[in-house]
Design an enzyme around this catalytic site. Structure first.
Site, PDB file in Angstrom:
ATOM      1  N   ASP A 147       6.972 -12.757  -8.299  1.00  5.71           N
ATOM      2  CA  ASP A 147       7.535 -11.481  -7.878  1.00  5.71           C
ATOM      3  C   ASP A 147       8.244 -11.614  -6.526  1.00  5.71           C
ATOM      4  OD1 ASP A 147       7.890  -8.650  -7.814  1.00  5.71           O
ATOM      5  OD2 ASP A 147       6.065  -8.451  -6.602  1.00  5.71           O
ATOM      6  N   GLU A 398      -2.658 -16.291  -9.074  1.00  6.28           N
ATOM      7  CA  GLU A 398      -2.684 -15.508 -10.304  1.00  6.28           C
ATOM      8  C   GLU A 398      -2.368 -16.300 -11.571  1.00  6.28           C
ATOM      9  OE1 GLU A 398      -0.674 -11.733  -9.833  1.00  6.28           O
ATOM     10  OE2 GLU A 398      -2.297 -11.031  -8.542  1.00  6.28           O
ATOM     11  N   TYR A 454      -1.478  -0.421 -10.343  1.00  2.00           N
ATOM     12  CA  TYR A 454      -1.021  -0.779 -11.697  1.00  2.00           C
ATOM     13  C   TYR A 454      -1.947  -0.219 -12.772  1.00  2.00           C
ATOM     14  CZ  TYR A 454       2.161  -4.129  -9.461  1.00  2.00           C
ATOM     15  OH  TYR A 454       3.137  -4.708  -8.706  1.00  2.00           O
ATOM     16  N   GLU A 487      -5.392  -9.986  -2.234  1.00  2.00           N
ATOM     17  CA  GLU A 487      -4.288  -9.022  -2.386  1.00  2.00           C
ATOM     18  C   GLU A 487      -4.846  -7.662  -2.754  1.00  2.00           C
ATOM     19  OE1 GLU A 487      -0.979 -10.036  -4.949  1.00  2.00           O
ATOM     20  OE2 GLU A 487      -0.930 -12.112  -4.213  1.00  2.00           O
ATOM     21  N   TRP A 532      -1.702  -6.851   0.752  1.00  2.00           N
ATOM     22  CA  TRP A 532      -0.404  -7.228   0.175  1.00  2.00           C
ATOM     23  C   TRP A 532       0.575  -6.117   0.482  1.00  2.00           C
ATOM     24  CZ3 TRP A 532       1.201 -11.756  -1.253  1.00  2.00           C
ATOM     25  CH2 TRP A 532       2.444 -11.863  -1.884  1.00  2.00           C
ATOM     26  N   LYS A 551       5.418  -3.008  -0.906  1.00  2.00           N
ATOM     27  CA  LYS A 551       4.011  -2.982  -0.500  1.00  2.00           C
ATOM     28  C   LYS A 551       3.816  -3.453   0.939  1.00  2.00           C
ATOM     29  CE  LYS A 551       2.147  -3.333  -5.146  1.00  2.00           C
ATOM     30  NZ  LYS A 551       3.324  -3.838  -5.890  1.00  2.00           N
TER      31      LYS A 551
HETATM   32  C1  LIG Z   1       2.522  -5.378 -13.434  1.00  2.00           C
HETATM   33  C2  LIG Z   1       1.338  -5.910 -12.747  1.00  2.00           C
HETATM   34  C3  LIG Z   1       0.078  -5.462 -13.040  1.00  2.00           C
HETATM   35  C4  LIG Z   1      -1.050  -5.941 -12.398  1.00  2.00           C
HETATM   36  O1  LIG Z   1      -2.184  -5.524 -12.638  1.00  2.00           O
HETATM   37  O2  LIG Z   1      -0.918  -6.899 -11.420  1.00  2.00           O
HETATM   38  C5  LIG Z   1       0.318  -7.379 -11.120  1.00  2.00           C
HETATM   39  C6  LIG Z   1       0.409  -8.359 -10.148  1.00  2.00           C
HETATM   40  C7  LIG Z   1       1.631  -8.842  -9.796  1.00  2.00           C
HETATM   41  O3  LIG Z   1       1.772  -9.839  -8.883  1.00  2.00           O
HETATM   42  C8  LIG Z   1       0.905  -9.975  -7.787  1.00  2.00           C
HETATM   43  O4  LIG Z   1       0.916  -8.785  -7.060  1.00  2.00           O
HETATM   44  C9  LIG Z   1       2.016  -8.472  -6.179  1.00  2.00           C
HETATM   45  C10 LIG Z   1       2.592  -7.114  -6.542  1.00  2.00           C
HETATM   46  O5  LIG Z   1       2.660  -6.808  -7.718  1.00  2.00           O
HETATM   47  O6  LIG Z   1       3.029  -6.391  -5.657  1.00  2.00           O
HETATM   48  C11 LIG Z   1       3.071  -9.568  -6.204  1.00  2.00           C
HETATM   49  O7  LIG Z   1       4.089  -9.305  -5.303  1.00  2.00           O
HETATM   50  C12 LIG Z   1       2.342 -10.867  -5.912  1.00  2.00           C
HETATM   51  O8  LIG Z   1       3.228 -11.919  -5.755  1.00  2.00           O
HETATM   52  C13 LIG Z   1       1.391 -11.196  -7.052  1.00  2.00           C
HETATM   53  O9  LIG Z   1       0.370 -12.042  -6.587  1.00  2.00           O
HETATM   54  C14 LIG Z   1       2.772  -8.394 -10.408  1.00  2.00           C
HETATM   55  C15 LIG Z   1       2.718  -7.431 -11.361  1.00  2.00           C
HETATM   56  C16 LIG Z   1       1.468  -6.904 -11.752  1.00  2.00           C
END
Ligand SMILES: Cc1cc(=O)oc2cc(O[C@@H]3O[C@H](C(=O)O)[C@@H](O)[C@H](O)[C@H]3O)ccc12
Length: 579
Positions: A147, A398, A454, A487, A532, A551
């Site tokens: 992301d 992750e 989420y 995070e 985060w 964020k």
């Molecule tokens: C869509 C989605 C759902 C979920 O439950 O978790 C998740 C995590 C994601 O990436 C992690 O979280 C951050 C964020 O979403 O803001 C990212 O920026 C980070 O790099 C990740 O470790 C992405 C999407 C979802």
């Protein structure tokens, strides 16, 4: 390893640039030199330097001429890239000197074709075509397992270094807070040499201690001693020293290198992470290297602002999510006393959107994947192993670690970390919660949670309740392991307000963070909280993002949101040392 002795030619500045949309550069031999009216600045990603290059992924070429003084003749020339990518190929004076895969580690090539007392030409081909086999993986610009925006280019400094045939190749230094130092110094030389090993103050104005070892055979020089009276490195007093090595042949100085070091010890036992024998609590952030226009290059002035902001807000720690950061970035962590979790570019947050479960299992269990992952990890450790700030390694971010083959890969890679550097604990950032199969393979459990964002969206209390239940369950299963929440957070659009707090408002972000911190700090097995993110950052385009991931508790240009005030109150009230 740094050197003030080795002559350098810095290649940062304006270069010629050419996008190779049709992949004709190789056939037309652009590596010998190409004509282009396009200009680009190094260091910086290419994307935001011209809106027409913004969405470009593929091959692009860089070219620059430089003059090398005749006085340098007789020395070996190396061209050093602090970070470029994703794939980099380099030619000097039309001759291929090497290629490298990966955007976030330093690499160097020996250049035998240098013309002394003349102009030379360097041509660099960068290929950032997304691939499922890249670290981290992607299918397209906007279909990534990660992301953050898939920038391309030479985004860290480039320079030439001129080295004597007798030189230090590498140096591994281990210290303890009691003043012990062990150094493994690898030296290449065509003769036996004398080594002078000097401990100096940080400014190099005062020699604290020096040792001379005479008649050393080329190869590995092992040095070990205790320095009585040195002050330990810690977050509250990040005392740094310079450890320098000089190589002499027949009384003539042939090489001199140094590392900035700190005397400190790290260990994990009985559910705690100990720094210098005291249990620490990590307060801080996941960060990114991301800035408007410069892309993946964060100028030094911005980094300085970040560290003052992080210090003011009461933070003492961050993770290099999701790739190793620049030398400048981590130099400041050493200097400001931040405890860093160092992470390689193994980031898999959205992998299950790109591959099926079977494809993921196949990928992670392949020998090719493991070998490549090890190469990335080895390069990262080699570059940053001597930093006092790096107190822990994160294997990856992750992964789909509810899949047995993925858990097995994490186990193997955690062991690999230990085989190269047994001095630091290992973790990985999990988002599979109670379904994770790999938590038992690492020293410290790191968990990412977005409940209240989420899932359980719009209901912070419910999100916190579900998150706490899961964390408690994980603690029951692994009660001897410390847990860090690596995070948690919520997006907030600067200037968007809402009473009651609603998603995307500054109030919702501040409230979610406050409730997470309050609930988690009540649990004594939690030994760290990383929000985060420190600042907003650019992402691929998708329906969950408004150009940026918002964020950050600071905006992308480092202005505070409401959450920054709240975090300051919370973090400043949590002591660095636990009971
Ligand atoms: C869509 C989605 C759902 C979920 O439950 O978790 C998740 C995590 C994601 O990436 C992690 O979280 C951050 C964020 O979403 O803001 C990212 O920026 C980070 O790099 C990740 O470790 C992405 C999407 C979802």
């Amino acid at each position: 390893m740094k050197s003030w002795f080795r002559p350098k030619i810095i290649l940062d500045g304006f270069w010629s640039f050419k996008i190779d949309r049709d992949f004709v550069g190789d056939k037309e031999e652009w590596f010998k030199g190409f004509k282009s009216s396009d200009v680009i600045y190094v260091p910086s990603s290419w994307n935001e330097q011209n809106p027409e290059w913004d969405q470009y992924t593929g091959v692009a070429w860089y070219q620059r001429d430089f003059y090398v003084d005749k006085l340098l003749e007789g020395r070996m020339a190396w061209i050093i890239f602090d970070g470029a990518g994703y794939k980099t190929s380099v030619w000097v004076n039309g001759k291929f000197v090497g290629d490298h895969e990966g955007s976030f580690t330093q690499f160097k090539f020996r250049v035998d074709e240098i013309r002394f007392g003349a102009f030379n030409r360097v041509v660099v081909r960068i290929d950032n075509t997304p691939s499922i086999y890249s670290f981290p993986p992607a299918r397209k610009l906007n279909e990534t397992a990660f992301d953050f925006f898939h920038y391309g280019g030479i985004h860290r400094s480039v320079y030439l270094e001129f080295v004597d045939v007798c030189h230090v190749n590498d140096m591994t230094i281990h210290t303890s807070h009691a003043g012990d130092l062990k150094a493994d110094i690898s030296v290449e030389c065509n003769k036996n040499f004398d080594a002078r090993l000097i401990l100096m103050d940080k400014e190099r104005t005062e020699i604290i201690s020096e040792d001379i070892v005479r008649g050393v055979r080329p190869g590995l020089l092992r040095f070990e001693r205790r320095y009585d009276g040195v002050k330990p490195w810690s977050p509250e007093e990040p005392n740094l020293y310079v450890f320098a090595v000089e190589i002499y042949v027949n009384g003539v100085l042939r090489d001199s290198v140094y590392e900035r070091i700190g005397f400190r010890s790290v260990e994990v036992r009985e559910g705690r992470v100990y720094l210098n024998g005291k249990p620490v609590f990590l307060k801080g952030f996941g960060r990114h290297e991301d800035f408007p226009v410069t892309g993946k290059y964060v100028p030094g002035s911005v980094l300085v602002r970040d560290f003052y902001l992080m210090r003011k807000i009461g933070a003492n720690s961050f993770r290099t999510s999701h790739y190793p950061y620049s030398n400048e970035h981590l130099d400041l962590a050493d200097e400001f006393g931040f405890m860093v979790i160092l992470e390689p570019p193994l980031c898999y947050s959205g992998l299950d959107r790109l591959l099926s479960r079977e494809e993921v299992a196949k990928l992670f269990s392949s020998e090719e994947y493991l070998a490549k992952a090890k190469k990335f990890i080895e390069e990262m450790i080699r570059q940053h192993k001597n930093r006092p700030s790096v107190i822990m390694y994160s294997v990856m971010n992750e992964p789909p670690s509810d899949i047995p083959e993925v858990a097995e890969a994490i186990k193997k890679l955690a062991e690999f970390f230990k085989s190269i550097d047994p001095s630091r604990p290992v973790t990985f950032a999990s988002h599979r919660s109670v379904r994770d199969l790999a938590l038992g393979y690492v020293d410290v459990i790191s968990l990412n949670y977005y409940r209240g964002w989420y899932s359980e969206w719009g209901d912070i209390d419910k999100g916190v309740e579900v998150m706490i239940n899961e964390v408690e369950e994980i603690h029951r299963r692994y009660s001897d392991k410390p847990i860090i929440i690596t995070e948690f957070g919520a997006d907030a659009y600067l200037g968007l307000h809402s009473d009651p707090p609603q998603m995307w408002s500054e109030e919702y972000q501040a409230e979610l963070i406050k409730k997470y911190v309050e609930a988690l700090t009540k649990r004594s097995y939690i030994i760290g909280l990383h929000i985060w993110n420190f600042a907003d950052f650019r992402t691929p385009q998708n329906p969950l993002r408004t150009i940026l991931n918002r964020k950050g508790i600071y905006t992308r240009d480092r202005q505070p949101k409401l959450a920054a005030q709240i975090v300051s109150q919370l973090f400043n009230s949590i002591p660095t040392y636990m009971k």
